[in-house]
Design a protein around this motif. Structure first.
Motif, PDB file in Angstrom:
ATOM      1  N   GLU A 112       4.737  -9.216  -7.819  1.00 43.85           N
ATOM      2  CA  GLU A 112       4.172  -9.981  -6.711  1.00 43.85           C
ATOM      3  C   GLU A 112       4.778  -9.547  -5.382  1.00 43.85           C
ATOM      4  N   ARG A 113       3.925  -9.536  -4.370  1.00 42.78           N
ATOM      5  CA  ARG A 113       4.352  -9.251  -3.006  1.00 42.78           C
ATOM      6  C   ARG A 113       3.760 -10.317  -2.085  1.00 42.78           C
ATOM      7  N   GLU A 114       3.553  -9.975  -0.839  1.00 39.28           N
ATOM      8  CA  GLU A 114       3.156 -10.952   0.169  1.00 39.28           C
ATOM      9  C   GLU A 114       1.748 -11.507  -0.058  1.00 39.28           C
ATOM     10  N   CYS A 115       1.555 -12.704   0.467  1.00 39.47           N
ATOM     11  CA  CYS A 115       0.236 -13.325   0.453  1.00 39.47           C
ATOM     12  C   CYS A 115      -0.550 -12.818   1.661  1.00 39.47           C
ATOM     13  N   SER A 116      -1.856 -12.883   1.554  1.00 43.56           N
ATOM     14  CA  SER A 116      -2.720 -12.360   2.600  1.00 43.56           C
ATOM     15  C   SER A 116      -4.033 -13.146   2.610  1.00 43.56           C
ATOM     16  N   ILE A 117      -4.836 -12.870   3.585  1.00 40.82           N
ATOM     17  CA  ILE A 117      -6.216 -13.367   3.633  1.00 40.82           C
ATOM     18  C   ILE A 117      -7.096 -12.126   3.712  1.00 40.82           C
ATOM     19  N   GLU A 118      -7.985 -11.972   2.744  1.00 37.38           N
ATOM     20  CA  GLU A 118      -8.893 -10.829   2.731  1.00 37.38           C
ATOM     21  C   GLU A 118     -10.313 -11.337   2.523  1.00 37.38           C
ATOM     22  N   PHE A 119     -11.210 -10.879   3.371  1.00 42.19           N
ATOM     23  CA  PHE A 119     -12.601 -11.320   3.307  1.00 42.19           C
ATOM     24  C   PHE A 119     -12.677 -12.843   3.351  1.00 42.19           C
ATOM     25  N   ASP A 120     -11.848 -13.431   4.208  1.00 41.15           N
ATOM     26  CA  ASP A 120     -11.790 -14.891   4.399  1.00 41.15           C
ATOM     27  C   ASP A 120     -11.389 -15.638   3.127  1.00 41.15           C
ATOM     28  N   TYR A 121     -10.612 -14.988   2.250  1.00 35.39           N
ATOM     29  CA  TYR A 121     -10.185 -15.626   1.006  1.00 35.39           C
ATOM     30  C   TYR A 121      -8.685 -15.399   0.823  1.00 35.39           C
ATOM     31  N   PRO A 122      -7.948 -16.442   0.396  1.00 30.52           N
ATOM     32  CA  PRO A 122      -6.503 -16.278   0.197  1.00 30.52           C
ATOM     33  C   PRO A 122      -6.213 -15.398  -1.015  1.00 30.52           C
ATOM     34  N   THR A 123      -5.429 -14.348  -0.802  1.00 30.93           N
ATOM     35  CA  THR A 123      -5.086 -13.414  -1.872  1.00 30.93           C
ATOM     36  C   THR A 123      -3.580 -13.160  -1.873  1.00 30.93           C
ATOM     37  N   GLN A 124      -3.148 -12.390  -2.833  1.00 27.24           N
ATOM     38  CA  GLN A 124      -1.758 -11.963  -2.880  1.00 27.24           C
ATOM     39  C   GLN A 124      -1.727 -10.493  -3.277  1.00 27.24           C
ATOM     40  N   HIS A 125      -0.868  -9.735  -2.617  1.00 28.61           N
ATOM     41  CA  HIS A 125      -0.699  -8.325  -2.949  1.00 28.61           C
ATOM     42  C   HIS A 125       0.246  -8.193  -4.132  1.00 28.61           C
ATOM     43  N   PHE A 126      -0.002  -7.192  -4.945  1.00 27.12           N
ATOM     44  CA  PHE A 126       0.835  -6.833  -6.079  1.00 27.12           C
ATOM     45  C   PHE A 126       1.109  -5.337  -5.999  1.00 27.12           C
ATOM     46  N   VAL A 127       2.257  -4.927  -6.492  1.00 22.13           N
ATOM     47  CA  VAL A 127       2.604  -3.506  -6.486  1.00 22.13           C
ATOM     48  C   VAL A 127       3.095  -3.097  -7.874  1.00 22.13           C
ATOM     49  N   LEU A 128       2.638  -1.926  -8.296  1.00 20.57           N
ATOM     50  CA  LEU A 128       3.127  -1.311  -9.527  1.00 20.57           C
ATOM     51  C   LEU A 128       4.104  -0.229  -9.078  1.00 20.57           C
ATOM     52  N   PRO A 129       5.407  -0.459  -9.304  1.00 22.21           N
ATOM     53  CA  PRO A 129       6.386   0.513  -8.802  1.00 22.21           C
ATOM     54  C   PRO A 129       6.261   1.860  -9.510  1.00 22.21           C
ATOM     55  N   VAL A 130       6.775   2.870  -8.839  1.00 21.50           N
ATOM     56  CA  VAL A 130       6.842   4.195  -9.447  1.00 21.50           C
ATOM     57  C   VAL A 130       7.826   4.102 -10.602  1.00 21.50           C
ATOM     58  N   ASN A 131       7.433   4.602 -11.749  1.00 23.54           N
ATOM     59  CA  ASN A 131       8.332   4.571 -12.908  1.00 23.54           C
ATOM     60  C   ASN A 131       9.432   5.593 -12.718  1.00 23.54           C
ATOM     61  N   ASP A 132      10.652   5.104 -12.610  1.00 23.19           N
ATOM     62  CA  ASP A 132      11.792   6.010 -12.560  1.00 23.19           C
ATOM     63  C   ASP A 132      12.058   6.494 -13.965  1.00 23.19           C
ATOM     64  N   LYS A 133      12.566   7.691 -14.066  1.00 24.04           N
ATOM     65  CA  LYS A 133      12.955   8.187 -15.390  1.00 24.04           C
ATOM     66  C   LYS A 133      14.070   7.293 -15.898  1.00 24.04           C
ATOM     67  N   LYS A 134      13.939   6.872 -17.125  1.00 21.25           N
ATOM     68  CA  LYS A 134      14.960   6.009 -17.702  1.00 21.25           C
ATOM     69  C   LYS A 134      16.280   6.757 -17.780  1.00 21.25           C
ATOM     70  N   LYS A 135      17.302   6.079 -17.330  1.00 20.64           N
ATOM     71  CA  LYS A 135      18.617   6.668 -17.373  1.00 20.64           C
ATOM     72  C   LYS A 135      19.070   6.730 -18.835  1.00 20.64           C
ATOM     73  N   VAL A 136      19.511   7.898 -19.232  1.00 21.79           N
ATOM     74  CA  VAL A 136      20.026   8.052 -20.580  1.00 21.79           C
ATOM     75  C   VAL A 136      21.479   7.580 -20.542  1.00 21.79           C
ATOM     76  N   ARG A 137      21.762   6.583 -21.356  1.00 20.44           N
ATOM     77  CA  ARG A 137      23.113   6.008 -21.345  1.00 20.44           C
ATOM     78  C   ARG A 137      24.082   6.878 -22.141  1.00 20.44           C
ATOM     79  N   ASN A 138      25.187   7.067 -21.530  1.00 19.44           N
ATOM     80  CA  ASN A 138      26.279   7.759 -22.180  1.00 19.44           C
ATOM     81  C   ASN A 138      26.840   6.834 -23.253  1.00 19.44           C
TER      82      ASN A 138
END
Length: 141
Positions: A112-138
């Motif tokens: 979830e990110r910020e709320c907005s109004i789009e086309f006169d309707y209340p909405t909320q922005h969502f973001v799919l983050p860039v997948n970081d390479k999983k850190k290989v644990r020592n």
């Protein structure tokens, strides 16, 4: 347009004439992905790539619980928007018009990110983050 009428619940303020014009432009600019099952359109995605933003995502109701949304996201991540966050807007929390879109996006990893109004309707922005390479644990950590 048939698919649009089946998924319009996800776009309560959608203007069909404007949508048709924008869809034609997106197809011409190769910013639209479509999935067909035999001769029926069952999924459509319209996007921009800089920044990576989903303008329209529609899945036929009979296929909504399938992996079509993930298939679209994979194509965006691998081909159209590599190493970019993917943004979309949808219903705000507790909006009675939401038929499960927020929940689906959260399950797919959107945050979830910020709320907005789009086309006169209340909405909320969502973001799919860039997948970081999983850190290989020592083994000593």
């Amino acid at each position: 347009i048939t698919l649009l009428h089946l998924v319009v619940d996800g776009y309560p303020s959608l203007n069909e004439v404007e949508y048709r014009v924008q869809l034609e432009i997106a197809i011409e600019q190769k910013r639209a992905l479509l999935i067909e099952d035999e001769h029926e359109l069952i999924g459509a995605l319209v996007f921009r790539s800089h920044p990576c933003w989903i303008d329209f995502l529609g899945i036929h109701p009979q296929y909504r619980n399938s992996q079509l949304t993930q298939l679209f996201l994979n194509a965006m991540k691998e081909t159209y928007c590599p190493n970019q966050e993917i943004w979309i807007s949808t219903f705000r929390k507790y909006d009675p018009a939401d038929t499960g879109y927020r929940e689906e996006f959260i399950k797919l990893g959107f945050m979830e990110r910020e709320c907005s109004i789009e086309f006169d309707y209340p909405t909320q922005h969502f973001v799919l983050p860039v997948n970081d390479k999983k850190k290989v644990r020592n083994k000593y950590e």
